[in-house]
Design an enzyme around this catalytic site. Structure first.
Site, PDB file in Angstrom:
ATOM      1  CG  ASN A  84      -2.276   0.629   0.905  1.00  0.00           C
ATOM      2  OD1 ASN A  84      -2.334   1.693   0.304  1.00  0.00           O
ATOM      3  ND2 ASN A  84      -3.359   0.002   1.355  1.00  0.00           N
ATOM      4  CG  HIS A 114      23.029   4.166  11.809  1.00  0.00           C
ATOM      5  ND1 HIS A 114      23.854   4.536  10.783  1.00  0.00           N
ATOM      6  CD2 HIS A 114      21.763   4.352  11.354  1.00  0.00           C
ATOM      7  CE1 HIS A 114      23.129   4.941   9.757  1.00  0.00           C
ATOM      8  NE2 HIS A 114      21.848   4.839  10.081  1.00  0.00           N
ATOM      9  N   GLY A 141      -1.013  -1.676   8.684  1.00  0.00           N
ATOM     10  CA  GLY A 141      -0.463  -0.348   8.470  1.00  0.00           C
ATOM     11  C   GLY A 141       0.475   0.094   9.572  1.00  0.00           C
ATOM     12  CB  ALA A 159      -2.272  -1.629  12.435  1.00  0.00           C
ATOM     13  NE  ARG A 182      -6.310 -14.993  17.914  1.00  0.00           N
ATOM     14  CZ  ARG A 182      -6.879 -15.517  16.825  1.00  0.00           C
ATOM     15  NH1 ARG A 182      -6.757 -16.792  16.560  1.00  0.00           N
ATOM     16  NH2 ARG A 182      -7.561 -14.753  15.996  1.00  0.00           N
TER      17      ARG A 182
END
Length: 185
Positions: A84, A114, A141, A159, A182
């Site tokens: 997306n 880093h 997302g 998300a 789970r």
């Protein structure tokens, strides 16, 4: 050993002053810029460009704009791949996605890291560790996947998660840091 060889073996390297790495990044960033300017309805041209960016693809894939990466050639995607909007792949090391992978908006896959040692970090040194995502994975997302992580097959990542450690197959995982919640049938 040159800086690219150091990078490819997981050692600290300097990408800031190595002409080969700088030129490879410029090429990928220019291609990403062009890709992000293509009309979404022009799927044929978008497919042509994303295949120029990625190192390996199967046929069925869609990457929404805006998309950004460092090199592109270290990215491989399987069949039925969807990413997306507004995703970033920092691909100093290999980033592999299996078949049937769906990625939500605003996700990041960061092979680059880093050093904790201030002196090394201030010299501009970094490292890159590969990321692997299995088959049949859904990543929600705003998920961040950190260097060196492997996500197994048949996984859902909730998300907003920050994935700092490997996730086994057949699970639901979420959180910061991401943890298995789970098993999935």
């Amino acid at each position: 050993m040159n800086e690219k060889e150091k990078r490819d073996t997981g050692l600290l390297y300097d990408a800031n002053y190595n002409e080969d790495l700088i030129n490879e990044m410029k090429k990928a960033k220019d291609l990403c810029f062009e890709y992000n300017q293509i009309n979404p309805s022009n799927r044929e041209k978008r497919m042509e460009f994303i295949k120029k960016i990625f190192g390996f693809t199967k046929e069925n894939l869609l990457v929404e704009s805006n998309f950004y990466c460092d090199y592109g050639y270290n990215i491989s995607v399987g069949d039925n791949f969807y990413m997306n909007h507004n995703c970033v792949i920092l691909d100093g090391a290999k980033v592999e996605f299996g078949d049937n992978v769906f990625i939500g908006p605003n996700c990041g896959f960061y092979t680059a890291g880093h050093p904790l040692n201030v002196s090394d970090r201030n010299k501009g040194l970094e490292y890159a560790k590969p990321i692997k995502v299995g088959n049949n994975v859904w990543i929600g997302g705003n998920v961040i996947v950190m260097p060196g992580v492997t996500i197994g097959d048949n996984v859902t990542i909730g998300a907003g998660s920050v994935v700092t450690k490997d996730i086994p197959s057949n699970v639901l995982a979420h959180g910061n840091p991401c943890r298995v919640v789970r098993n999935l049938d």
